[in-house]
Design an enzyme around this catalytic site. Structure first.
Site, PDB file in Angstrom:
ATOM      1  N   ARG A  60      78.023  11.361  54.656  1.00  0.00           N
ATOM      2  CA  ARG A  60      78.360  11.736  53.281  1.00  0.00           C
ATOM      3  C   ARG A  60      77.294  11.377  52.245  1.00  0.00           C
ATOM      4  O   ARG A  60      77.499  10.528  51.377  1.00  0.00           O
ATOM      5  CB  ARG A  60      79.713  11.139  52.890  1.00  0.00           C
ATOM      6  CG  ARG A  60      80.826  11.642  53.777  1.00  0.00           C
ATOM      7  CD  ARG A  60      82.157  11.090  53.408  1.00  0.00           C
ATOM      8  NE  ARG A  60      82.764  11.756  52.278  1.00  0.00           N
ATOM      9  CZ  ARG A  60      83.943  11.419  51.766  1.00  0.00           C
ATOM     10  NH1 ARG A  60      84.611  10.421  52.286  1.00  0.00           N
ATOM     11  NH2 ARG A  60      84.446  12.069  50.747  1.00  0.00           N
ATOM     12  N   CYS A 100      80.683   5.688  55.530  1.00  0.00           N
ATOM     13  CA  CYS A 100      82.082   6.071  55.399  1.00  0.00           C
ATOM     14  C   CYS A 100      82.610   6.399  56.785  1.00  0.00           C
ATOM     15  O   CYS A 100      81.856   6.881  57.637  1.00  0.00           O
ATOM     16  CB  CYS A 100      82.123   7.273  54.466  1.00  0.00           C
ATOM     17  SG  CYS A 100      83.640   8.154  54.482  1.00  0.00           S
ATOM     18  N   ARG A 148      95.804   4.515  49.401  1.00  0.00           N
ATOM     19  CA  ARG A 148      94.776   5.147  48.561  1.00  0.00           C
ATOM     20  C   ARG A 148      95.204   6.561  48.166  1.00  0.00           C
ATOM     21  O   ARG A 148      94.794   7.046  47.119  1.00  0.00           O
ATOM     22  CB  ARG A 148      93.452   5.240  49.323  1.00  0.00           C
ATOM     23  CG  ARG A 148      92.793   3.896  49.560  1.00  0.00           C
ATOM     24  CD  ARG A 148      91.432   4.087  50.157  1.00  0.00           C
ATOM     25  NE  ARG A 148      90.762   5.154  49.442  1.00  0.00           N
ATOM     26  CZ  ARG A 148      89.840   5.962  49.960  1.00  0.00           C
ATOM     27  NH1 ARG A 148      89.470   5.810  51.198  1.00  0.00           N
ATOM     28  NH2 ARG A 148      89.278   6.893  49.236  1.00  0.00           N
ATOM     29  N   ASP A 164      91.129  17.986  55.121  1.00  0.00           N
ATOM     30  CA  ASP A 164      92.095  16.916  54.838  1.00  0.00           C
ATOM     31  C   ASP A 164      93.454  17.135  55.512  1.00  0.00           C
ATOM     32  O   ASP A 164      94.333  16.278  55.422  1.00  0.00           O
ATOM     33  CB  ASP A 164      92.286  16.756  53.318  1.00  0.00           C
ATOM     34  CG  ASP A 164      91.066  16.148  52.654  1.00  0.00           C
ATOM     35  OD1 ASP A 164      90.216  15.570  53.365  1.00  0.00           O
ATOM     36  OD2 ASP A 164      90.942  16.250  51.418  1.00  0.00           O
ATOM     37  N   LYS A 205      95.591  13.594  43.888  1.00  0.00           N
ATOM     38  CA  LYS A 205      94.583  12.537  43.766  1.00  0.00           C
ATOM     39  C   LYS A 205      93.204  13.130  43.481  1.00  0.00           C
ATOM     40  O   LYS A 205      92.496  12.672  42.584  1.00  0.00           O
ATOM     41  CB  LYS A 205      94.530  11.730  45.078  1.00  0.00           C
ATOM     42  CG  LYS A 205      93.305  10.851  45.228  1.00  0.00           C
ATOM     43  CD  LYS A 205      93.303  10.097  46.535  1.00  0.00           C
ATOM     44  CE  LYS A 205      92.728  10.829  47.720  1.00  0.00           C
ATOM     45  NZ  LYS A 205      91.267  10.890  47.800  1.00  0.00           N
ATOM     46  N   ASN A 206      92.813  14.155  44.254  1.00  0.00           N
ATOM     47  CA  ASN A 206      91.439  14.653  44.151  1.00  0.00           C
ATOM     48  C   ASN A 206      91.199  15.549  42.934  1.00  0.00           C
ATOM     49  O   ASN A 206      90.075  15.963  42.680  1.00  0.00           O
ATOM     50  CB  ASN A 206      91.029  15.365  45.444  1.00  0.00           C
ATOM     51  CG  ASN A 206      90.848  14.365  46.582  1.00  0.00           C
ATOM     52  OD1 ASN A 206      90.831  13.149  46.349  1.00  0.00           O
ATOM     53  ND2 ASN A 206      90.735  14.854  47.801  1.00  0.00           N
TER      54      ASN A 206
HETATM   55  N1  EPU Z   1      77.259  16.807  51.387  1.00  0.00           N
HETATM   56  C1  EPU Z   1      75.894  16.703  51.435  1.00  0.00           C
HETATM   57  N2  EPU Z   1      75.231  16.306  50.292  1.00  0.00           N
HETATM   58  C2  EPU Z   1      75.873  16.018  49.143  1.00  0.00           C
HETATM   59  C3  EPU Z   1      77.274  16.134  49.092  1.00  0.00           C
HETATM   60  C4  EPU Z   1      77.959  16.534  50.252  1.00  0.00           C
HETATM   61  O1  EPU Z   1      75.268  16.949  52.461  1.00  0.00           O
HETATM   62  O2  EPU Z   1      75.218  15.652  48.149  1.00  0.00           O
HETATM   63  C5  EPU Z   1      77.993  17.224  52.610  1.00  0.00           C
HETATM   64  C6  EPU Z   1      78.961  16.153  53.126  1.00  0.00           C
HETATM   65  O3  EPU Z   1      78.318  15.196  53.911  1.00  0.00           O
HETATM   66  C7  EPU Z   1      79.969  16.977  53.892  1.00  0.00           C
HETATM   67  C8  EPU Z   1      80.036  18.272  53.071  1.00  0.00           C
HETATM   68  O4  EPU Z   1      78.858  18.291  52.258  1.00  0.00           O
HETATM   69  O5  EPU Z   1      79.521  17.254  55.173  1.00  0.00           O
HETATM   70  C9  EPU Z   1      81.242  18.412  52.162  1.00  0.00           C
HETATM   71  O6  EPU Z   1      81.433  17.219  51.442  1.00  0.00           O
HETATM   72  P1  EPU Z   1      81.993  17.213  49.951  1.00  0.00           P
HETATM   73  O7  EPU Z   1      80.909  16.755  49.049  1.00  0.00           O
HETATM   74  O8  EPU Z   1      82.665  18.488  49.642  1.00  0.00           O
HETATM   75  O9  EPU Z   1      83.064  16.045  50.039  1.00  0.00           O
HETATM   76  P2  EPU Z   1      83.447  15.069  48.864  1.00  0.00           P
HETATM   77  O10 EPU Z   1      83.294  15.764  47.574  1.00  0.00           O
HETATM   78  O11 EPU Z   1      82.785  13.763  49.058  1.00  0.00           O
HETATM   79  C10 EPU Z   1      85.970  15.764  48.653  1.00  0.00           C
HETATM   80  C11 EPU Z   1      87.297  15.073  48.754  1.00  0.00           C
HETATM   81  C12 EPU Z   1      87.571  14.725  50.219  1.00  0.00           C
HETATM   82  C13 EPU Z   1      87.574  16.032  51.020  1.00  0.00           C
HETATM   83  C14 EPU Z   1      86.240  16.766  50.837  1.00  0.00           C
HETATM   84  C15 EPU Z   1      86.197  18.124  51.513  1.00  0.00           C
HETATM   85  C16 EPU Z   1      87.488  13.981  46.610  1.00  0.00           C
HETATM   86  C17 EPU Z   1      87.503  12.719  45.835  1.00  0.00           C
HETATM   87  N3  EPU Z   1      87.264  13.875  47.930  1.00  0.00           N
HETATM   88  O12 EPU Z   1      85.000  14.845  49.147  1.00  0.00           O
HETATM   89  O13 EPU Z   1      88.862  14.147  50.265  1.00  0.00           O
HETATM   90  O14 EPU Z   1      87.767  15.755  52.382  1.00  0.00           O
HETATM   91  O15 EPU Z   1      85.987  16.967  49.429  1.00  0.00           O
HETATM   92  O16 EPU Z   1      87.217  18.929  51.044  1.00  0.00           O
HETATM   93  O17 EPU Z   1      87.696  15.054  46.073  1.00  0.00           O
HETATM   94  C18 EPU Z   1      90.543  12.698  51.097  1.00  0.00           C
HETATM   95  O18 EPU Z   1      91.213  12.951  50.073  1.00  0.00           O
HETATM   96  O19 EPU Z   1      91.024  12.091  52.096  1.00  0.00           O
HETATM   97  C19 EPU Z   1      89.147  13.130  51.169  1.00  0.00           C
HETATM   98  C20 EPU Z   1      88.280  12.595  52.031  1.00  0.00           C
END
Ligand code: EPU
Length: 423
Positions: free
Chosen positions: A122, A117, A399, A307, A22-23
């Site tokens: 996030r 969320c 999802r 995850d 998915k990701n």
């Molecule tokens: N963060 C910030 N600022 C930003 C972006 C992120 O502070 O602009 C922080 C977040 O709050 C968090 C950390 O950085 O504490 C890491 O977040 P990240 O941005 O890596 O998460 P994401 O990209 O929103 C993806 C996956 C998630 C997975 C995380 C961590 C996708 C679509 N989602 O989320 O997947 O948990 O990386 O590996 O790729 C799931 O599939 O159930 C899921 C939640």
């Protein structure tokens, strides 16, 4: 209201096929916005989040055709609307992934800010700051990120002060069409980021450093179409492995990739599982034994994935010994603990740490899913609990897990979808 009914007690055994990730699929679908030519994306998982992303592309005027073998042909040449509306973004945060490609290709993008969320605040500040460093003008008005650039984005050196998966992906996609070279430092190295980078290169991008924390992108004037298969889902793989381990079972997972699961396989071996792997399969044999407790600390790849934290919390709940689980990626990802304790687990949360004393048995109960991975952990708990477990709010599971009840049934797990009123 649909729920999952699980009758615990069966030892899992048999073989199933793992779906596309998915990701990886979500950013790759967004990447098709970078070209006017047709892209064919294969091994797409059949999931609600994928449907939402296709719906989002559709509402921008993008032409998509899903074929029977779960491939999709996408042509963004027909795009006529540069807005990702709140109605879709609120159902899936990953909608933010259209921001970078739309801005880079069309010079403008309006994307609703994702709201709160269940697993943490996030923010998306790093996505916004990265695009600003490349010359975009961005303001947040009426809950929308309104981004514009005069001409092309400009290559820039960008350091991420937190490792962010979708943040890296958004800026990576934008940089492929920028004027000049972009360097991304402290970039995410998740296999899904690597898959996106390979897909972008197949579309004509010039990305090097793939798989390291420093990505170098030499911008090109245009990208072309491609045919690209999505990599296997490592979190779906890990989820079924944990389910087999807690039931003392033996299963074989096909069409997966053992090389992207080192941290998870190491912890399963530490818990007592016998694991054998081939190029595209993993077999786990627990030989009827109860797992041993394993300490876990989540962190960006290649460390233990956030995850998989909820699923290993269930393993620890019925394991021999006491374990500590530390969550360092999201601040609020322990919502499943309360539900597990209602099923008889002995877990205490303190800040970002949970201490779990393994018990021999869980008992079935009606429980509430709060997010995707927490829901999967409750299904696993149901498989080892005595009696019946009824998991509410299964839309979280749909999802991210393709045909979860069929796959568990194929492994001998008694999981079925039922329609029942609120209880
Ligand atoms: N963060 C910030 N600022 C930003 C972006 C992120 O502070 O602009 C922080 C977040 O709050 C968090 C950390 O950085 O504490 C890491 O977040 P990240 O941005 O890596 O998460 P994401 O990209 O929103 C993806 C996956 C998630 C997975 C995380 C961590 C996708 C679509 N989602 O989320 O997947 O948990 O990386 O590996 O790729 C799931 O599939 O159930 C899921 C939640």
């Amino acid at each position: 209201m649909e729920k999952l009914l699980i009758k615990g007690g069966n030892r899992l055994s048999g073989e199933i096929r793992i779906s596309g990730a998915k990701n990886a699929a979500l950013p790759i679908l967004a990447a098709t916005l970078l070209t006017k030519e047709t892209a064919v994306i294969k091994n797409l998982p059949h999931l609600h989040d994928i449907t939402t992303m296709l719906e989002l592309l559709g509402c921008m005027g993008v032409h998509t055709v899903v074929t029977e073998d779960m491939s999709v042909e996408i042509n963004a040449g027909t795009l006529n609307n540069l807005t990702a509306p709140y109605s879709l973004v609120k159902t899936m945060r990953a909608s933010i992934l259209v921001l970078g490609p739309m801005l880079a290709h069309f010079g403008e993008a309006n994307v609703s800010l994702p709201g709160g969320c269940a697993i943490g605040t996030r923010p998306v500040d790093l996505h916004i700051r990265g695009l600003e460093a490349m010359g975009a003008e961005i303001e947040v008005v009426d809950g929308y990120i309104r981004a514009k650039v005069n001409g092309r984005l400009k290559g820039a050196k960008i350091f991420f002060d937190t490792v962010t998966v979708t943040g890296t992906e958004n800026i990576l996609m934008a940089a492929t069409l920028a004027d000049g070279v972009t360097i991304l430092e402290n970039a995410a190295k998740e296999p899904e980021v690597i898959d996106l980078a390979h897909c972008l290169n197949a579309m004509g991008a010039k990305i090097t450093g793939i798989g390291t924390d420093t990505l170098r992108i030499e911008g090109v004037e245009s990208l072309h179409g491609c045919t690209y298969p999505i990599l296997p889902d490592r979190i779906e793989t890990g989820t079924y492995l944990v389910a087999a381990a807690v039931t003392g079972g033996k299963i074989k997972l096909k069409d997966t990739d053992p090389t992207i699961l080192d941290a998870v396989l190491t912890k399963l071996r530490e818990a007592g599982a016998k694991i054998t792997t081939g190029p595209d399969w993993i077999e786990l044999d627990m030989e009827g034994r109860r797992p041993k407790s394993v300490n876990i600390t989540t962190a960006p790849y290649p460390a233990f994935p956030t995850d998989m934290q909820a699923q290993f919390t269930v393993l620890n709940a019925i394991a021999e010994g006491t374990a500590t689980v530390v969550e360092t990626v999201f601040e609020n990802r322990f919502m499943h603990i309360q539900e597990l304790n209602r099923m008889g687990a002995n877990a205490q949360v303190s800040g970002n740490t949970v201490v779990i004393k393994g018990c021999e048995k869980l008992s079935g109960a009606p429980v509430m899913a709060t997010d995707l991975r927490a829901s999967a952990s409750l299904v696993i708990a149901g498989l080892i609990a005595s009696g019946e477990t009824l998991v509410d709010r299964v839309y979280h599971i749909d999802r991210g897990y393709e045909c979860i009840e069929e796959k568990f049934q194929n492994l001998g797990g008694l999981v079925s979808r039922v329609v029942r009123g609120a209880e």
